[in-house]
Design a protein around this motif. Structure first.
Motif, PDB file in Angstrom:
ATOM      1  N   LEU A   1      35.618 -30.339  51.014  1.00 36.92           N
ATOM      2  CA  LEU A   1      34.915 -29.095  50.709  1.00 36.92           C
ATOM      3  C   LEU A   1      33.801 -28.768  51.706  1.00 36.92           C
ATOM      4  O   LEU A   1      33.440 -27.607  51.857  1.00 36.92           O
ATOM      5  CB  LEU A   1      34.315 -29.164  49.297  1.00 36.92           C
ATOM      6  CG  LEU A   1      35.310 -29.066  48.147  1.00 36.92           C
ATOM      7  CD1 LEU A   1      34.636 -29.446  46.841  1.00 36.92           C
ATOM      8  CD2 LEU A   1      35.905 -27.671  48.065  1.00 36.92           C
TER       9      LEU A   1
ATOM     10  N   LEU B   1      27.505 -32.463  44.852  1.00 40.75           N
ATOM     11  CA  LEU B   1      28.558 -32.770  45.815  1.00 40.75           C
ATOM     12  C   LEU B   1      28.021 -32.726  47.253  1.00 40.75           C
ATOM     13  O   LEU B   1      28.447 -33.516  48.104  1.00 40.75           O
ATOM     14  CB  LEU B   1      29.748 -31.820  45.647  1.00 40.75           C
ATOM     15  CG  LEU B   1      31.099 -32.457  45.908  1.00 40.75           C
ATOM     16  CD1 LEU B   1      31.331 -33.687  45.060  1.00 40.75           C
ATOM     17  CD2 LEU B   1      32.210 -31.468  45.691  1.00 40.75           C
TER      18      LEU B   1
ATOM     19  N   GLN C   1      31.377 -24.334  40.708  1.00 42.70           N
ATOM     20  CA  GLN C   1      31.579 -25.544  39.908  1.00 42.70           C
ATOM     21  C   GLN C   1      33.067 -25.824  39.712  1.00 42.70           C
ATOM     22  O   GLN C   1      33.514 -26.959  39.849  1.00 42.70           O
ATOM     23  CB  GLN C   1      30.905 -25.403  38.549  1.00 42.70           C
ATOM     24  CG  GLN C   1      29.403 -25.413  38.601  1.00 42.70           C
ATOM     25  CD  GLN C   1      28.795 -25.032  37.254  1.00 42.70           C
ATOM     26  OE1 GLN C   1      29.323 -24.184  36.525  1.00 42.70           O
ATOM     27  NE2 GLN C   1      27.653 -25.653  36.949  1.00 42.70           N
TER      28      GLN C   1
ATOM     29  N   ALA D   1      23.618 -25.734  49.521  1.00 45.57           N
ATOM     30  CA  ALA D   1      24.778 -25.847  48.637  1.00 45.57           C
ATOM     31  C   ALA D   1      25.352 -24.475  48.315  1.00 45.57           C
ATOM     32  O   ALA D   1      26.572 -24.274  48.323  1.00 45.57           O
ATOM     33  CB  ALA D   1      24.395 -26.580  47.348  1.00 45.57           C
TER      34      ALA D   1
ATOM     35  N   CYS E   1      34.673 -27.273  42.858  1.00 48.76           N
ATOM     36  CA  CYS E   1      34.291 -28.672  43.070  1.00 48.76           C
ATOM     37  C   CYS E   1      35.008 -29.598  42.081  1.00 48.76           C
ATOM     38  O   CYS E   1      35.493 -30.670  42.459  1.00 48.76           O
ATOM     39  CB  CYS E   1      32.780 -28.840  42.954  1.00 48.76           C
ATOM     40  SG  CYS E   1      31.868 -28.093  44.329  1.00 48.76           S
TER      41      CYS E   1
ATOM     42  N   VAL F   1      29.294 -25.135  47.278  1.00 44.59           N
ATOM     43  CA  VAL F   1      29.514 -26.395  46.567  1.00 44.59           C
ATOM     44  C   VAL F   1      28.306 -26.639  45.667  1.00 44.59           C
ATOM     45  O   VAL F   1      27.276 -25.991  45.797  1.00 44.59           O
ATOM     46  CB  VAL F   1      29.685 -27.596  47.534  1.00 44.59           C
ATOM     47  CG1 VAL F   1      30.940 -27.442  48.375  1.00 44.59           C
ATOM     48  CG2 VAL F   1      28.468 -27.800  48.411  1.00 44.59           C
ATOM     49  N   THR F   2      28.447 -27.599  44.779  1.00 43.66           N
ATOM     50  CA  THR F   2      27.316 -27.961  43.931  1.00 43.66           C
ATOM     51  C   THR F   2      26.328 -28.811  44.738  1.00 43.66           C
ATOM     52  O   THR F   2      26.700 -29.446  45.729  1.00 43.66           O
ATOM     53  CB  THR F   2      27.772 -28.768  42.704  1.00 43.66           C
ATOM     54  OG1 THR F   2      28.393 -29.976  43.152  1.00 43.66           O
ATOM     55  CG2 THR F   2      28.734 -27.963  41.833  1.00 43.66           C
TER      56      THR F   2
ATOM     57  N   ARG G   1      28.114 -35.780  50.058  1.00 47.53           N
ATOM     58  CA  ARG G   1      28.509 -35.620  51.473  1.00 47.53           C
ATOM     59  C   ARG G   1      27.397 -36.079  52.408  1.00 47.53           C
ATOM     60  O   ARG G   1      27.666 -36.754  53.413  1.00 47.53           O
ATOM     61  CB  ARG G   1      28.870 -34.161  51.753  1.00 47.53           C
ATOM     62  CG  ARG G   1      29.427 -33.935  53.139  1.00 47.53           C
ATOM     63  CD  ARG G   1      30.760 -34.647  53.295  1.00 47.53           C
ATOM     64  NE  ARG G   1      31.435 -34.207  54.497  1.00 47.53           N
ATOM     65  CZ  ARG G   1      31.828 -35.029  55.467  1.00 47.53           C
ATOM     66  NH1 ARG G   1      31.631 -36.330  55.360  1.00 47.53           N
ATOM     67  NH2 ARG G   1      32.434 -34.558  56.521  1.00 47.53           N
TER      68      ARG G   1
ATOM     69  N   HIS H   1      37.813 -32.507  42.995  1.00 50.06           N
ATOM     70  CA  HIS H   1      37.626 -33.872  42.494  1.00 50.06           C
ATOM     71  C   HIS H   1      38.853 -34.333  41.707  1.00 50.06           C
ATOM     72  O   HIS H   1      39.392 -35.416  41.939  1.00 50.06           O
ATOM     73  CB  HIS H   1      36.364 -33.919  41.624  1.00 50.06           C
ATOM     74  CG  HIS H   1      36.144 -35.206  40.924  1.00 50.06           C
ATOM     75  ND1 HIS H   1      35.307 -36.187  41.415  1.00 50.06           N
ATOM     76  CD2 HIS H   1      36.642 -35.690  39.757  1.00 50.06           C
ATOM     77  CE1 HIS H   1      35.307 -37.216  40.574  1.00 50.06           C
ATOM     78  NE2 HIS H   1      36.103 -36.924  39.568  1.00 50.06           N
TER      79      HIS H   1
ATOM     80  N   ALA I   1      36.657 -35.414  47.808  1.00 46.14           N
ATOM     81  CA  ALA I   1      36.475 -33.985  47.543  1.00 46.14           C
ATOM     82  C   ALA I   1      35.356 -33.420  48.402  1.00 46.14           C
ATOM     83  O   ALA I   1      35.496 -32.339  48.991  1.00 46.14           O
ATOM     84  CB  ALA I   1      36.181 -33.755  46.057  1.00 46.14           C
ATOM     85  N   ALA I   2      34.244 -34.135  48.503  1.00 53.11           N
ATOM     86  CA  ALA I   2      33.106 -33.661  49.302  1.00 53.11           C
ATOM     87  C   ALA I   2      33.489 -33.526  50.771  1.00 53.11           C
ATOM     88  O   ALA I   2      33.105 -32.567  51.435  1.00 53.11           O
ATOM     89  CB  ALA I   2      31.922 -34.617  49.149  1.00 53.11           C
TER      90      ALA I   2
ATOM     91  N   ASP J   1      34.948 -38.268  44.292  1.00 55.84           N
ATOM     92  CA  ASP J   1      33.813 -37.448  44.737  1.00 55.84           C
ATOM     93  C   ASP J   1      33.734 -37.402  46.252  1.00 55.84           C
ATOM     94  O   ASP J   1      33.558 -36.333  46.848  1.00 55.84           O
ATOM     95  CB  ASP J   1      32.493 -38.012  44.198  1.00 55.84           C
ATOM     96  CG  ASP J   1      32.102 -37.452  42.847  1.00 55.84           C
ATOM     97  OD1 ASP J   1      32.750 -36.493  42.385  1.00 55.84           O
ATOM     98  OD2 ASP J   1      31.135 -37.967  42.266  1.00 55.84           O
TER      99      ASP J   1
END
Length: 148
Positions: free
Chosen positions: A94, A123, A54, A114, A57, A119-120, A127, A61, A90-91, A87
């Motif tokens: 990541l 997120l 978390q 995930a 992520c 990643v969460t 993606r 962000h 970042a996605a 978002d």
């Protein structure tokens, strides 16, 4: 710091937003508040008690907000656009396509995928929705909520 630096930024598991923040002298403040924000050009506040996934992520962000020069605004439309853009950026950093394709070969659900991609789920949904037209096994009908 209002522009993205010209750095070759690795994607996927090699992307380390905390290291990038450290390189640029940005301090991470852990707070009891539920929300996150970029306080100024020198610090980012995030909630305490987040898991490592978390936190990674959230930092990715928030780093996007810093690079874009976003400011907290009361205009809901502008704020929503800023959140969606942060978002998505970042996605993309990541979750490398190569990692996603590898995990897609064996993961049976979004939770497992995930976890493997570190990643969460939210997120990962961002993606997956970025890759429209692809029939990913765990893509939920109706997409994800990426604002706020």
């Amino acid at each position: 710091m209002s522009t993205t630096p010209n750095l070759a930024v690795p994607a996927g598991l090699h992307y380390a937003p905390k290291g990038i923040l450290d390189q640029h002298g940005l301090r991470i403040i852990h707070t009891w508040l539920r929300d996150t924000w970029s306080r100024d050009d020198h610090s980012i506040a995030i909630p305490s008690g987040l898991s490592a996934v978390q936190e990674g992520c959230v930092l990715a962000h928030e780093l996007e907000h810093v690079w874009a020069g976003d400011i907290n605004c009361r205009n809901q439309i502008r704020s929503t656009r800023q959140e969606r853009r942060a978002d998505l950026a970042a996605a993309r950093k990541l979750i490398a396509i190569s990692g996603l394709v590898e995990v897609a070969q064996w993961a049976s659900d979004i939770c497992t995928a995930a976890s493997e991609l570190m990643v969460t789920e939210r997120l990962l949904e961002v993606r997956l929705n970025d890759l429209r037209g692809e029939d990913w096994l765990w893509r939920r009908p109706g997409g994800s909520r990426i604002a706020g």
